[in-house]
Design a protein around this motif. Structure first.
Motif, PDB file in Angstrom:
ATOM      1  N   SER A  19      44.692  36.991  41.306  1.00  0.00           N
ATOM      2  CA  SER A  19      44.247  35.650  40.924  1.00  0.00           C
ATOM      3  C   SER A  19      43.874  34.822  42.148  1.00  0.00           C
ATOM      4  CB  SER A  19      45.340  34.935  40.121  1.00  0.00           C
ATOM      5  OG  SER A  19      46.518  34.790  40.886  1.00  0.00           O
ATOM      6  N   HIS A  20      44.223  35.312  43.354  1.00  0.00           N
ATOM      7  CA  HIS A  20      43.955  34.605  44.603  1.00  0.00           C
ATOM      8  C   HIS A  20      43.059  35.463  45.491  1.00  0.00           C
ATOM      9  CE1 HIS A  20      48.009  33.630  43.074  1.00  0.00           C
ATOM     10  NE2 HIS A  20      47.668  32.378  43.372  1.00  0.00           N
ATOM     11  N   ILE A  21      42.256  34.823  46.339  1.00  0.00           N
ATOM     12  CA  ILE A  21      41.310  35.588  47.142  1.00  0.00           C
ATOM     13  C   ILE A  21      41.987  36.364  48.281  1.00  0.00           C
ATOM     14  CG2 ILE A  21      39.271  34.211  46.602  1.00  0.00           C
ATOM     15  CD1 ILE A  21      39.743  32.671  49.229  1.00  0.00           C
ATOM     16  N   ASP A  22      43.044  35.821  48.859  1.00  0.00           N
ATOM     17  CA  ASP A  22      43.818  36.496  49.919  1.00  0.00           C
ATOM     18  C   ASP A  22      43.006  36.816  51.175  1.00  0.00           C
ATOM     19  OD1 ASP A  22      45.970  36.297  48.269  1.00  0.00           O
ATOM     20  OD2 ASP A  22      46.038  38.415  47.711  1.00  0.00           O
ATOM     21  N   THR A  23      41.874  36.148  51.338  1.00  0.00           N
ATOM     22  CA  THR A  23      41.095  36.263  52.576  1.00  0.00           C
ATOM     23  C   THR A  23      41.172  34.966  53.375  1.00  0.00           C
ATOM     24  OG1 THR A  23      39.119  35.553  51.373  1.00  0.00           O
ATOM     25  CG2 THR A  23      39.418  37.933  51.682  1.00  0.00           C
ATOM     26  N   TRP A  24      42.127  34.127  53.081  1.00  0.00           N
ATOM     27  CA  TRP A  24      42.181  32.812  53.713  1.00  0.00           C
ATOM     28  C   TRP A  24      42.241  32.918  55.232  1.00  0.00           C
ATOM     29  CZ3 TRP A  24      44.768  32.475  48.767  1.00  0.00           C
ATOM     30  CH2 TRP A  24      44.196  31.492  47.920  1.00  0.00           C
ATOM     31  N   ASP A  25      41.523  32.040  55.857  1.00  0.00           N
ATOM     32  CA  ASP A  25      41.598  31.895  57.303  1.00  0.00           C
ATOM     33  C   ASP A  25      43.038  31.507  57.656  1.00  0.00           C
ATOM     34  OD1 ASP A  25      41.527  30.839  59.956  1.00  0.00           O
ATOM     35  OD2 ASP A  25      39.375  30.443  59.731  1.00  0.00           O
ATOM     36  N   PRO A  26      43.658  32.189  58.621  1.00  0.00           N
ATOM     37  CA  PRO A  26      45.043  31.854  58.980  1.00  0.00           C
ATOM     38  C   PRO A  26      45.243  30.400  59.372  1.00  0.00           C
ATOM     39  CG  PRO A  26      44.396  33.910  60.000  1.00  0.00           C
ATOM     40  CD  PRO A  26      43.153  33.336  59.381  1.00  0.00           C
ATOM     41  N   LYS A  27      44.201  29.737  59.837  1.00  0.00           N
ATOM     42  CA  LYS A  27      44.332  28.326  60.182  1.00  0.00           C
ATOM     43  C   LYS A  27      44.447  27.453  58.933  1.00  0.00           C
ATOM     44  CE  LYS A  27      41.722  28.824  64.487  1.00  0.00           C
ATOM     45  NZ  LYS A  27      40.485  28.446  65.227  1.00  0.00           N
ATOM     46  N   VAL A  28      43.986  27.986  57.801  1.00  0.00           N
ATOM     47  CA  VAL A  28      44.065  27.259  56.540  1.00  0.00           C
ATOM     48  C   VAL A  28      45.386  27.539  55.836  1.00  0.00           C
ATOM     49  CG1 VAL A  28      43.043  27.019  54.230  1.00  0.00           C
ATOM     50  CG2 VAL A  28      41.568  27.189  56.255  1.00  0.00           C
ATOM     51  N   LEU A  29      45.833  28.795  55.874  1.00  0.00           N
ATOM     52  CA  LEU A  29      47.063  29.175  55.173  1.00  0.00           C
ATOM     53  C   LEU A  29      48.033  29.822  56.161  1.00  0.00           C
ATOM     54  CD1 LEU A  29      48.578  29.394  52.462  1.00  0.00           C
ATOM     55  CD2 LEU A  29      47.578  31.660  52.183  1.00  0.00           C
ATOM     56  N   VAL A  37      38.596  41.015  41.758  1.00  0.00           N
ATOM     57  CA  VAL A  37      38.489  41.014  40.298  1.00  0.00           C
ATOM     58  C   VAL A  37      39.632  40.176  39.721  1.00  0.00           C
ATOM     59  CG1 VAL A  37      38.357  42.417  38.202  1.00  0.00           C
ATOM     60  CG2 VAL A  37      37.541  43.359  40.388  1.00  0.00           C
ATOM     61  N   GLY A  38      39.280  39.218  38.864  1.00  0.00           N
ATOM     62  CA  GLY A  38      40.291  38.419  38.183  1.00  0.00           C
ATOM     63  C   GLY A  38      40.634  37.104  38.858  1.00  0.00           C
ATOM     64  N   ILE A  39      39.852  36.692  39.847  1.00  0.00           N
ATOM     65  CA  ILE A  39      40.150  35.475  40.611  1.00  0.00           C
ATOM     66  C   ILE A  39      40.133  34.245  39.691  1.00  0.00           C
ATOM     67  CG2 ILE A  39      39.329  33.983  42.482  1.00  0.00           C
ATOM     68  CD1 ILE A  39      40.454  36.681  43.412  1.00  0.00           C
ATOM     69  N   ARG A  40      41.108  33.341  39.892  1.00  0.00           N
ATOM     70  CA  ARG A  40      41.120  32.107  39.122  1.00  0.00           C
ATOM     71  C   ARG A  40      41.888  30.980  39.802  1.00  0.00           C
ATOM     72  NH1 ARG A  40      44.692  35.695  37.002  1.00  0.00           N
ATOM     73  NH2 ARG A  40      46.780  34.972  36.426  1.00  0.00           N
ATOM     74  N   ALA A  41      42.612  31.269  40.880  1.00  0.00           N
ATOM     75  CA  ALA A  41      43.384  30.233  41.563  1.00  0.00           C
ATOM     76  C   ALA A  41      42.459  29.327  42.377  1.00  0.00           C
ATOM     77  CB  ALA A  41      44.425  30.875  42.479  1.00  0.00           C
ATOM     78  N   ASP A  43      47.516  42.980  42.630  1.00  0.00           N
ATOM     79  CA  ASP A  43      48.568  41.969  42.545  1.00  0.00           C
ATOM     80  C   ASP A  43      48.821  41.758  41.059  1.00  0.00           C
ATOM     81  OD1 ASP A  43      50.048  39.565  42.410  1.00  0.00           O
ATOM     82  OD2 ASP A  43      49.188  38.859  44.288  1.00  0.00           O
ATOM     83  N   ILE A  44      50.066  41.915  40.641  1.00  0.00           N
ATOM     84  CA  ILE A  44      50.358  41.840  39.211  1.00  0.00           C
ATOM     85  C   ILE A  44      50.067  40.448  38.656  1.00  0.00           C
ATOM     86  CG2 ILE A  44      52.787  41.126  39.185  1.00  0.00           C
ATOM     87  CD1 ILE A  44      51.221  44.120  37.269  1.00  0.00           C
ATOM     88  N   ASP A  45      49.887  39.444  39.543  1.00  0.00           N
ATOM     89  CA  ASP A  45      49.543  38.116  39.030  1.00  0.00           C
ATOM     90  C   ASP A  45      48.084  38.015  38.596  1.00  0.00           C
ATOM     91  OD1 ASP A  45      47.855  37.387  41.208  1.00  0.00           O
ATOM     92  OD2 ASP A  45      49.425  36.280  42.244  1.00  0.00           O
ATOM     93  N   VAL A  46      47.303  39.099  38.724  1.00  0.00           N
ATOM     94  CA  VAL A  46      45.978  39.105  38.105  1.00  0.00           C
ATOM     95  C   VAL A  46      46.107  38.979  36.589  1.00  0.00           C
ATOM     96  CG1 VAL A  46      45.756  41.616  37.762  1.00  0.00           C
ATOM     97  CG2 VAL A  46      43.710  40.222  38.191  1.00  0.00           C
ATOM     98  N   LEU A  47      47.259  39.399  36.077  1.00  0.00           N
ATOM     99  CA  LEU A  47      47.533  39.260  34.650  1.00  0.00           C
ATOM    100  C   LEU A  47      47.978  37.837  34.339  1.00  0.00           C
ATOM    101  CD1 LEU A  47      49.516  42.577  34.115  1.00  0.00           C
ATOM    102  CD2 LEU A  47      47.117  42.129  33.575  1.00  0.00           C
ATOM    103  N   ASP A  48      47.769  37.437  33.117  1.00  0.00           N
ATOM    104  CA  ASP A  48      48.189  36.108  32.693  1.00  0.00           C
ATOM    105  C   ASP A  48      49.704  35.987  32.780  1.00  0.00           C
ATOM    106  OD1 ASP A  48      47.217  33.527  31.378  1.00  0.00           O
ATOM    107  OD2 ASP A  48      48.863  34.135  30.068  1.00  0.00           O
ATOM    108  N   GLY A  72      55.193  36.343  41.942  1.00  0.00           N
ATOM    109  CA  GLY A  72      55.488  35.340  42.956  1.00  0.00           C
ATOM    110  C   GLY A  72      54.702  34.057  42.869  1.00  0.00           C
ATOM    111  N   THR A  73      53.414  34.133  42.514  1.00  0.00           N
ATOM    112  CA  THR A  73      52.577  32.931  42.446  1.00  0.00           C
ATOM    113  C   THR A  73      51.795  32.970  41.137  1.00  0.00           C
ATOM    114  OG1 THR A  73      52.328  33.186  44.845  1.00  0.00           O
ATOM    115  CG2 THR A  73      51.024  31.465  43.786  1.00  0.00           C
ATOM    116  N   PRO A  74      52.444  32.685  40.019  1.00  0.00           N
ATOM    117  CA  PRO A  74      51.788  32.825  38.716  1.00  0.00           C
ATOM    118  C   PRO A  74      50.693  31.794  38.507  1.00  0.00           C
ATOM    119  CG  PRO A  74      53.924  31.775  38.456  1.00  0.00           C
ATOM    120  CD  PRO A  74      53.827  32.189  39.895  1.00  0.00           C
TER     121      PRO A  74
END
Length: 422
Positions: A251-261, A294-298, A348-353, A361-363
């Motif tokens: 549900s999250h992109i997980d490519t965040w720039d380390p300066k952002v996250l 696939v499944g991004i929504r955050a 990431d299992i949080d791709v599921l609803d 961890g981050t629903p």
């Protein structure tokens, strides 16, 4: 009322049955041995107990219902399997490995005579100290194994699209040697040491020889653990397969720039479960412009996130695209994107609803159903899947029905299908 009356008669009969010994001659066996003597004896052909009963001896005035019950057991003797247990149901027996596959000493030194050979290795990564929200995924590997107890053999008639070879496939009996390596030892006190331990563990697994001669290296499926563990799995897989395409279900992109996250204070903070794909691209493990979310929504954290994601080599299919495109179009887009590259699947299992997978961890609401995820996975048949993981399973936040762990186990079962189908 008749049923209750019958139950009452049976109960009364059993209550009286303890007096049955007075009807036996000599030194009779217990009532348990009379009714269930086969259960209490070995079945390997060796001599039986001298107490074994040939037939039931009841008094003439015993109640007819009890006589009928005893007569039924005498005339319908059970045929038990022998004492090897090989044909018995294995759901709750032995040490819990994933889907009851054998244990292997995957971290054994390669020069050792005990060093095993295998084609597909399943390994746990009990690590959760790089999360931004809920910890607890260090217990994920164990819970996924618990959720897999009903798996391990058999043909699943819903695998794949109509006409697929997957529909006639039993991954566990397909000619590939599948093993469970247990968990990599990972310290909970220092992320640098823990991730180094995971890399060394993954590398040890990859360096073993395979049973199948056409494999470059064993395929590894990692049970997470938080999503940071994927970085070390990609590093080890890259050493054998070169640059890969990543299909990232999340549900999250997980490519965040380390300066952002997480970055901007110490370098140690910059590697976490939301930045690992940034580093995987920066360090050259991922081929440019060949990977797919696939499944991004955050929500994004910064206006620059989308461009940075593209710079890391990713395109995305968002969760609501499933309602617009349909499965075949989504599968087509994924396959067209990754081409014929070696593919690493990370789920990431949080791709599921959250209703389907609360133990994460981050629903995020608005995610995929289990059926949607499994259908798309099966549609990836034909890709060269060289490695995979299922991460962010938190049993402490799961339902009391263990639905997240069971779904996660089924996802791995689908991945095994993709890895073993010819």
């Amino acid at each position: 009322m008749k049923a209750l009356g019958l139950i009452g008669v049976v109960c009364a009969t059993y209550a009286r049955a303890f007096s049955i010994q007075e009807h036996f001659e000599g030194n009779p066996p217990s009532l348990m041995n009379q009714l269930y003597d086969e259960i209490l004896q070995p079945h390997d052909g060796k001599s039986m107990s001298s107490q074994a009963l040939k037939s039931y001896h009841l008094a003439e005035d015993e109640e007819p219902l009890f006589k009928e019950m005893c007569s039924f057991y005498e005339e319908h003797r059970y045929e038990y399997p022998d004492d090897s247990f090989l044909s018995d149901i294995q759901l709750f027996s032995g040490i819990v490995t994933f889907a009851h596959v054998p244990i292997a000493r995957c971290f054994e030194h390669l020069g050792s005579k005990k060093a095993p050979q295998y084609d597909i290795a399943i390994v746990g990564a009990p690590f959760d100290t790089s999360v931004s929200y809920r910890p607890g995924a260090r217990f994920g590997p164990n819970s996924i194994r618990q959720g897999s107890r009903r798996l391990g053999k058999g043909i699943l008639p819903v695998r794949g699209f109509p006409g697929s070879k997957l529909r006639k496939l039993d991954p566990y009996n397909s000619g590939y040697k599948i093993v469970d390596c247990g968990d990599v030892p990972m310290t909970p006190f220092d992320n640098r040491i823990a991730l180094n331990q995971l890399y060394r563990g993954q590398r040890a697994i990859h360096n073993h020889s395979t049973v199948k001669e056409d494999l470059k290296a064993p395929k590894v499926i990692t049970l997470g653990g938080d999503h940071t563990v994927t970085l070390m799995a990609l590093k080890s897989a890259y050493e054998h397969h070169g640059q890969m395409a990543v299909i990232h279900f999340d549900s999250h992109i997980d490519t965040w720039d380390p300066k952002v996250l997480g970055g901007g204070i110490t370098k140690r903070q910059s590697i976490n479960h939301g930045t690992f794909l940034h580093f995987a691209h920066e360090w050259g493990y991922i081929k440019d412009d060949k990977s797919m979310h696939v499944g991004i929504r955050a929500p994004f954290l910064d206006p620059s996130d989308e461009q940075h994601d593209q710079d890391c080599g990713f395109e995305k299919i968002v969760a609501r695209d499933f309602d617009i495109y349909g499965f075949k179009e989504i599968v087509r887009q994924i396959k067209e994107r990754v081409g014929d590259l070696p593919v690493y699947l990370t789920i990431d299992i949080d791709v599921l609803d959250i209703s389907v997978a609360p133990g994460t961890g981050t629903p995020e609401p608005g995610g995929l159903t289990a059926r949607e995820l499994l259908t798309v996975l099966d549609g990836l048949e034909g890709l060269n899947i060289v490695g995979a993981d299922v991460v962010e399973v938190l049993p402490a936040f799961d339902s009391n029905g263990e639905i997240t762990s069971i779904v996660a186990a089924q996802v791995i079962d689908s991945i095994l299908g993709l890895m073993t189908v010819q």
